[in-house]
Design a protein around this motif. Structure first.
Motif, PDB file in Angstrom:
ATOM      1  N   ASP A  30     -43.732  24.614   5.124  1.00  0.00           N
ATOM      2  CA  ASP A  30     -43.783  26.035   5.457  1.00  0.00           C
ATOM      3  C   ASP A  30     -42.485  26.712   5.041  1.00  0.00           C
ATOM      4  N   THR A  31     -42.557  28.007   4.815  1.00  0.00           N
ATOM      5  CA  THR A  31     -41.379  28.826   4.527  1.00  0.00           C
ATOM      6  C   THR A  31     -41.485  30.100   5.361  1.00  0.00           C
ATOM      7  N   VAL A  64     -41.764  33.011   4.187  1.00  0.00           N
ATOM      8  CA  VAL A  64     -42.765  33.855   3.541  1.00  0.00           C
ATOM      9  C   VAL A  64     -44.180  33.318   3.784  1.00  0.00           C
ATOM     10  N   PHE A  65     -44.326  31.995   3.782  1.00  0.00           N
ATOM     11  CA  PHE A  65     -45.633  31.354   3.992  1.00  0.00           C
ATOM     12  C   PHE A  65     -45.540  30.396   5.183  1.00  0.00           C
ATOM     13  N   ASP A  91     -47.673  29.233   7.256  1.00  0.00           N
ATOM     14  CA  ASP A  91     -48.797  28.315   7.468  1.00  0.00           C
ATOM     15  C   ASP A  91     -49.137  27.539   6.202  1.00  0.00           C
ATOM     16  N   HIS A  92     -48.173  27.340   5.347  1.00  0.00           N
ATOM     17  CA  HIS A  92     -48.395  26.724   4.035  1.00  0.00           C
ATOM     18  C   HIS A  92     -48.635  25.220   4.108  1.00  0.00           C
ATOM     19  N   SER A  93     -47.957  24.523   4.969  1.00  0.00           N
ATOM     20  CA  SER A  93     -47.997  23.055   4.975  1.00  0.00           C
ATOM     21  C   SER A  93     -49.375  22.501   5.341  1.00  0.00           C
ATOM     22  N   HIS A 141     -47.661  23.828  12.760  1.00  0.00           N
ATOM     23  CA  HIS A 141     -47.046  25.144  12.527  1.00  0.00           C
ATOM     24  C   HIS A 141     -46.542  25.775  13.828  1.00  0.00           C
ATOM     25  N   PRO A 161     -46.599  32.683  14.076  1.00  0.00           N
ATOM     26  CA  PRO A 161     -45.712  32.158  13.047  1.00  0.00           C
ATOM     27  C   PRO A 161     -44.314  31.929  13.605  1.00  0.00           C
TER      28      PRO A 161
END
Length: 171
Positions: free
Chosen positions: A71-72, A74-75, A77-79, A94, A156
């Protein structure tokens, strides 16, 4: 009557042999983590795990092989990473770092350039509880989600507890 007794004895021996094979196999499967059928990556997390911010239930595992999936800001929920404790899925994924540290219960978060901030299912120390931890990434086609908390609301990560840029920042 003798033939019937012999058949019963043979069945009993066959069942005993089957059970003698089954139980060690079942124990081995439980210890060796069966995991999802279709995985892209399965990485065993090795300690010692550093405590996150020296308080609460959170620990940090460095998983450099999965860094680009994290995750970052900016994102958030990416992982796609799922975390397993032995053969049990942990989560929710998350999670806020503060929630992982304060509430534990298997919450975790995977951040790019930092690693996995996680808690154990029962809030014990992962360095001494005897359990094995796995980071797992399912193939997209498998339809597996990194969010075992599908029915829960997700917040988030806050700007109050961003992941440190360097591993040395963990106290």
């Amino acid at each position: 009557m003798y033939v019937r007794h012999r058949e019963i004895t043979l069945v009993f021996i066959a069942v005993a042999a089957l059970l003698a094979f089954y139980f060690p196999l079942a124990l081995w499967v439980k210890v060796s983590w069966p995991g999802p059928v279709d995985v892209a990556a399965k990485i065993r997390l090795h300690g010692p795990f550093a405590r996150f911010n020296l308080s609460g239930f959170a620990y940090v595992a460095r998983v450099y092989q999965l860094n680009q999936l994290g995750d970052t800001a900016v994102f958030p929920d990416h992982s796609p990473v799922m975390l397993y404790e032995d053969n049990r899925v942990l989560g929710p994924a998350h999670s806020l770092h503060d929630d992982v540290a304060n509430f534990g219960g298997g919450r975790f978060s995977h951040w790019k350039d930092f690693g996995i901030v996680f808690s154990t299912s029962d809030n014990t120390d992962p360095n001494s509880n005897g359990r094995t931890y796995w980071a797992v990434v399912a193939h997209p086609a498998a339809g597996l989600s990194s969010r075992p908390d599908t029915g829960l609301n997700h917040r988030p990560p806050s700007t109050a507890s961003p992941p440190p840029a360097e591993p040395e920042a963990v106290q």
